[in-house]
Write an enzyme that holds these catalytic residues in place. Structure first.
Site, PDB file in Angstrom:
ATOM      1  N   CYS A  75       0.960  -1.428   0.133  1.00  0.00           N
ATOM      2  CA  CYS A  75       0.077  -0.066  -0.047  1.00  0.00           C
ATOM      3  C   CYS A  75       0.761   1.311   0.100  1.00  0.00           C
ATOM      4  CB  CYS A  75      -1.174   0.156   1.217  1.00  0.00           C
ATOM      5  SG  CYS A  75      -1.949  -1.468   1.142  1.00  0.00           S
ATOM      6  N   ASN A 120      -1.031   2.572   5.993  1.00  0.00           N
ATOM      7  CA  ASN A 120      -0.114   1.516   5.404  1.00  0.00           C
ATOM      8  C   ASN A 120       0.765   0.703   6.607  1.00  0.00           C
ATOM      9  OD1 ASN A 120       1.633   0.084   3.727  1.00  0.00           O
ATOM     10  ND2 ASN A 120       3.238   1.893   3.753  1.00  0.00           N
ATOM     11  N   GLY A 121       0.485  -0.490   6.389  1.00  0.00           N
ATOM     12  CA  GLY A 121       1.152  -1.275   7.345  1.00  0.00           C
ATOM     13  C   GLY A 121       0.180  -2.621   7.926  1.00  0.00           C
ATOM     14  N   CYS A 156       6.126 -12.242   6.219  1.00  0.00           N
ATOM     15  CA  CYS A 156       6.272 -11.112   6.882  1.00  0.00           C
ATOM     16  C   CYS A 156       4.786 -10.688   7.498  1.00  0.00           C
ATOM     17  CB  CYS A 156       6.413 -10.085   5.806  1.00  0.00           C
ATOM     18  SG  CYS A 156       6.364  -8.378   6.251  1.00  0.00           S
ATOM     19  N   SER A 205      12.736  -5.156 -11.760  1.00  0.00           N
ATOM     20  CA  SER A 205      13.429  -5.039 -10.483  1.00  0.00           C
ATOM     21  C   SER A 205      14.678  -5.675 -10.248  1.00  0.00           C
ATOM     22  CB  SER A 205      12.387  -5.465  -9.258  1.00  0.00           C
ATOM     23  OG  SER A 205      11.984  -6.847  -9.708  1.00  0.00           O
ATOM     24  N   GLY A 221       0.578  -0.710  -4.845  1.00  0.00           N
ATOM     25  CA  GLY A 221      -0.926  -1.098  -4.970  1.00  0.00           C
ATOM     26  C   GLY A 221      -1.554  -0.737  -6.175  1.00  0.00           C
ATOM     27  N   TYR A 247      12.947  -4.686  -3.037  1.00  0.00           N
ATOM     28  CA  TYR A 247      12.068  -5.308  -4.015  1.00  0.00           C
ATOM     29  C   TYR A 247      10.976  -4.100  -4.268  1.00  0.00           C
ATOM     30  CZ  TYR A 247       7.861  -7.268  -5.670  1.00  0.00           C
ATOM     31  OH  TYR A 247       6.589  -7.477  -6.145  1.00  0.00           O
ATOM     32  N   ASP A 275      17.747 -11.806 -10.197  1.00  0.00           N
ATOM     33  CA  ASP A 275      16.285 -11.596  -9.931  1.00  0.00           C
ATOM     34  C   ASP A 275      16.484 -11.021  -8.509  1.00  0.00           C
ATOM     35  OD1 ASP A 275      13.728 -11.085  -9.870  1.00  0.00           O
ATOM     36  OD2 ASP A 275      12.892 -13.076 -10.171  1.00  0.00           O
ATOM     37  N   ASP A 276      15.496 -10.312  -7.946  1.00  0.00           N
ATOM     38  CA  ASP A 276      15.586  -9.557  -6.649  1.00  0.00           C
ATOM     39  C   ASP A 276      15.351 -10.466  -5.556  1.00  0.00           C
ATOM     40  OD1 ASP A 276      12.724  -9.875  -6.507  1.00  0.00           O
ATOM     41  OD2 ASP A 276      12.687  -7.966  -7.839  1.00  0.00           O
TER      42      ASP A 276
END
Lengths: 448, 448, 448, 448
Positions: free
Chosen positions: B2, B102-103, B387, B288, B28, B244, B350-351
């Site tokens: 977000c 956000n979070g 996460c 990325s 987002g 990322y 790649d990331d």
């Protein structure tokens, strides 16, 4: 510029055509269309919008049949009518016919006026309609013969695919100006497409380019396409496809587009090797300036950095019709990487300069973001002439290189230095084994 | 993940907020919304879709007023309701209120259940609703005091912006896990945004990051925002933003995201320097993986090449909710540059690797296109833990590094070799001056 | 059946045309279109959908100019292409031309095949394209002469309006089968429309019907339209317009449509006056059966009651193309008034019976709702022949009166009795001063 | 005014609910929604638009389960938010709950303010949210007991259907102001709906009206709904349902709506029987004035004629929110039958006069079309008071009968005469066996 595709002898013909058009979306985003043939009837769906919007599952159900042709339309002057999307369908003496076309006919007004004089009516603004009229007015019994004779009256850069109820006829002009390649589908049947990048996505093997002046005929009674050499080839592929228009993973005339762009960058670097300029980094204008910038960096040893970020949510700005909208959205598309470029001397590489307005805005944006110097390098020669062979260029008056010298342009765009490739550099970068269509650079309008 | 934004003290508040949200679209794409305050009334428009689709001129006319807050929603599990878009608006004792967040709140279920036990009703699936309830149930006279006490019950990674009819309250958790920066608009007033990349587009100067544990209060009676340090900072910015999620031109905690990614690539190269592998080129997984690949190339001297082309017409696949759709479209998004990679040994960067399915598909695609060897390098450590601090990760069982060793993964994705960064490498690449939130890599769930 | 309109000499020509088309929406709901002429250029907008959907303010801005022609399309067999909407536009030798057409050309295939033999191409499925080709292939210098000669090859029931860059030509076939009236706009200029109900809404005064065989020419250099009698009139207006298709407030050939329907109902009642049937109430099938039911009630003294309610939210079912959708939605459209009809003997009046399926369903619905008896009366004669003069009827095999006697139909629809008008009754109800086109009833295909 | 429906014990619950809502579309066209319960989870889909637009097959697939509640929303002041559509869903202590509501709560602001004082937050503008809060804040263990106590705080005209994960609770206020009927589905299970016209379409048998003050409980463990009489009935059904709002084929309190309207027309005729007026025809304002006009005609012997045609393609004008749009489109909706009314004396019947503007426009339209005299008759008494019981009326100042006498109104609308029903007439027309809610006519705000 447009993209065309033909699929023959595969039960998923329309679906494969739609995926190929998706892979060639960069060649035209204004409108798209497909005609399939099934049980002696041609079905057509065409509309404004992206391939992924127009060709829903529902649309593909309508497009049944084991052969299909398709088209992505790039907006050109005046033609904003829905009726100006392709394929163009008509009923005529021999039955039903549908045509897709990539290119531009030089003598279109002359032929149109002549046909109109003789009583033809034109319902669209597209030169493709000429070919249908010429075919319809011909009196030969076989479509192939009608097409041949119609082409006698057709001067220009063109790739046509003509679909009848059971056959497909693929024609490329004798100069081979616009690209067109033949592939074999692993799931069965053949595909012809403007760019080879379409083949990978539909799981097809590249066979060869359609030859300049060649007509390929796909017929249900033959396993392989019949080839007729209609005209003596005078091969002159369009240099601009390499410079800017084709997708980098495409191969045109056995030349990998990405590699040719890298070469253009290397050549720019070689030309600069005695220059007193001390750039800190090579920065491409994304996305099309990237391969040349990598080439410049590799040749010069100056590090390549992504100093400009491209925002991919902008939508269709990049390729949109009117100049105004391009202006409005340019800042939303490109963002300078402030912390990277602050206080630095940049060697910025773009593929071309047309009107000069975008270049000017980029230089300003970079300097506002703190760049100490902006040295502008262009991976193509100065564009001084409009293209009449199928690429949408503005009028000559709008071409900045027609109105200004290199020095004046450098001053206008407020760059610290400005260099182009020479025409010879360009030819050498692509491959000096061939005459190219270079009319935008040298005014050599060779098509007659 | 977000994105949030707050604009205060500018008559074009909602328009500026929408442009900032546009610049943060990568955070987002599922839904977006803005609440403005005008003459003591809060107006809200929110809907599914991209910023450029939702915020038409017509919508912005409704959102009058000189303050606005906005939100881009990243899809998270289960929340596909239109009602789950933000801002969340409510009427409560002190008037009207609107909140963006956000979070992720660690104790959200506990608080929710407790509030529900006490008679609260929940009309959305968003943890943001917790904060509104806590504020509403509080008995303090001033909103600022209610917010403070509500935060006492709020554990997690969060950035909130609370808008009343005349004020804005900006809060960042004491760990500062999610980024949030303060800027000054050249056209007047202030802006707070998740990423600094939003500031350039709206012509704002970066002032500073909002401090961990800080509350900023924007009030019409004060020229400058009031700052209250609610909690002692224990700064631990999220490492994954660098790896990322953030846009490369953003600056978080004074660290340029692009540079940190370049460092990650350099570190991968240093780790490889005694390796017997002889790669012909460094190939990023776009977009990325590009900065790390440039870093690897610069460090190792192996040329950087665009061996994989990304098709930008795919639409919203990249960030789309369900796993199935990602599978379906991955081949439409990435195309191998056949002629470039044929017969070559590739060092692909790649990331990150999450589930492993995409990596497996990329390796297969490259080998099918003729690559002799594919050496896979990952510019982050192995992700072994989900996460809970605001990034949408799958369950632990779905994380390939939870289930397999590096060697097993290498075999599973059919790469010729596979290397990750260590956690220490990652920290050093970003900057070893800070504790980071690294829970996805080491399981250190420090938020309590 | 379609509706056409032409507006000449009014600066709001396209807007007036769109309002007139709105008033004539009942004549066709599949597609609609308008061409305006402005500064020597013809602009056309046409699309599927209702008038109120297609002609937004934005669309009308494009359609500038002081003359316009318009069309509402009624779906006919096979023609579901967007390209089959009208007006049909073309460029030809004398410039630009646009045509609208209401009717049906008897010799269309013959003319089409002949034109195709001579090399014409057809891009639509509409017979309107014939006229354009005939005009284009003619060699006369003046459009009026080309039109005249083109009409020599045109046999059928037709009303055309041909618009060039500065003129309008209105033509009605010599039989005057389809209605067409001339009016004078109070805001300036003239209007020609299929039905007079259009005049009221645009504030126009009815002048007269366009005469059978007449060509009206509107020219900027003349205040009044020029009239040329191309053919000797053999007036035979379509009886079906009175029975069913025209709006009741329209006047055709000086006969008010509502009044003729009322007469049809009165005649049905007179025919029943010695019948032993004792109906409790007269119930119309709404909406088109209402005037006849009022007439029946007034004549017989049996009270008129709304025993069937029509739901107007159904959308476009009534007039939709395929039989299946009609079946699906019929119950959603018509509801029986249970408490009114329970135990009662009903005299139900509908305008016509085509296939019999709807009538059967209505009888069943009424009986299910408790009606003791259902006596079905039809305010037209038995339809035994398909119409080739512009009304969309099914094939002869699908016409129930072709396959069954009145007694068999009565049994099939499960009515307690069934009566029709005779052809003589119908003629007398409309007015016995005229020959009518009655081919659907008596097979008299008089057009040659 | 709104419509509500509940379906219990049928596997096609949501589909049946959607068809019932379709049949009740006339009660509200702004928004519609359905909640189903399936496997202990409530699914809700709600949106602006018509039932046929919102409830696609795709939407109905989401709404699985054997119970469903639904709502059609009639626009009321201020509530144009998508969030203000119903059902209102919430999670609360006992689980999930969803509610639909038809009516208006008199004490809603008081309850709302009290709840807000105690810390509740309101996310919508709907009084339905009150009930959810009252239920949620209650401490009883059983939902039925919470509902009962919540209703203690709820004063007004209401019909609620509350759905939990496995039960439905149907409640009608003790006055029974808004209609609500119970039916049995022939395909299994029960249906409750605002109007009986919904039963026919879904193939349900009418059982009885839900009683004033009754709570019905549908429970999977019982074959029949449990009935609890919560309050002593003081039955006062809304007279305005008979006058204008209900569909004519509905039955409310055993009275057929169509018949009551016919009676109103008869009463008007009786009142006129000594009048010197010599009208040539009775003309209804369609559609709602039709039954009364038929009654007037039957009583007086003056012929009934369709002097005004209604255009059904207008769209949603009739019921649209703002006054402006109603003005704009009135002429497009109603057309005078010129040839019928020219030179005639008309007795025009409408159901009611609210602001007077529409009536004025109708009289003018008829006179412009040539009517000699227009005698206006209103099949209801003068509306002098706003309704607070669930019908959307303007403020008292906007009610023409509040500001003017009958004579002044007659002059204002430029009619030749004007008559209303008396309140007594109205009561007698509906049936003098009952007290009715007549507050709009006599200001008797009896709900306390």
């Amino acid at each position: 510029m447009c993209a065309i595709v033909g699929v023959y002898g595969n039960d998923n013909a329309a679906r494969i055509a739609s995926i190929a058009l998706f892979a060639m979306q960069h060649r035209g985003q204004e409108a798209t269309g497909i005609s399939s043939s099934c049980n002696g009837k041609i079905h057509t769906i065409k509309n404004r919008g992206l391939v992924s919007e127009v060709f829903t599952d529902e649309a593909l159900k309508v497009l049944a049949g084991n052969m299909a042709i398709g088209h992505n339309r790039y907006s050109t002057a005046g033609g904003d009518s829905i009726l100006d999307a392709q394929p163009v369908f008509a009923k005529y003496k021999l039955g039903e016919i549908s045509i897709v076309h990539n290119g531009n006919l030089i003598n279109k007004d002359e032929v149109r006026n002549d046909l109109i004089d003789k009583g033809a009516i034109y319902q669209t603004g597209m030169d493709t309609e000429n070919l249908i009229h010429l075919i319809a007015k011909n009196s030969k019994d076989r479509l192939r013969d009608r097409i041949k004779e119609a082409l006698e009256r057709t001067i220009g850069a063109y790739c046509f695919i003509v679909q009848s109820r059971s056959k497909q006829f693929v024609i490329r002009d004798k100069y081979g100006i616009r690209p067109l390649s033949l592939g074999k589908l692993n799931s069965g049947g053949y595909i012809v497409a403007s760019e080879t990048c379409a083949f990978d996505l539909v799981d097809a093997e590249f066979i060869r380019d359609v030859r300049p002046g060649e007509m390929l005929i796909f017929d249900e009674h033959k396993d392989e396409p019949e080839s007729i050499q209609l005209y003596e080839p005078e091969y002159r592929p369009c240099a601009f496809e390499y410079v800017y228009f084709a997708r980098p993973d495409s191969v045109i005339d056995n030349k990998n587009v990405y590699r040719t762009r890298e070469n253009m960058g290397r050549t720019l670097a070689k030309n600069d090797q005695n220059s007193p300029i001390q750039a800190d980094m090579v920065v491409p204008v994304p996305d099309s300036g990237v391969p040349a910038a990598l080439g410049y960096s590799a040749q010069s040893g100056i590090p390549f950095e992504y100093g400009i970020i491209r925002n991919h949510y902008v939508g269709r700005t990049f390729i949109e019709p009117t100049q105004e909208m391009r202006n409005l959205k340019v800042r939303m598309k490109l963002s300078p990487m402030k912390s990277l470029i602050k206080g630095k001397s940049l060697l910025v590489i773009d593929d071309s300069i047309v009107r000069g307005t975008t270049s000017k805005r980029i230089v300003k944006m970079l300097k506002d973001a703190g760049a100490k110097e902006v040295h502008f390098r262009v991976a193509s020669p100065e564009i001084k002439y409009p293209c009449y062979y199928g690429i949408d260029t503005p009028t000559q008056e709008e071409l900045i290189s027609y109105r200004m010298t290199k020095e004046e342009i450098c001053k206008y765009i407020e760059a610290d230095s400005l260099e182009y490739l020479t025409v010879e550099d360009l030819v050498n970068s692509i491959g000096n084994d061939r005459n190219y269509a270079l009319e935008s650079f040298n005014g050599d309008y060779f098509v007659k």
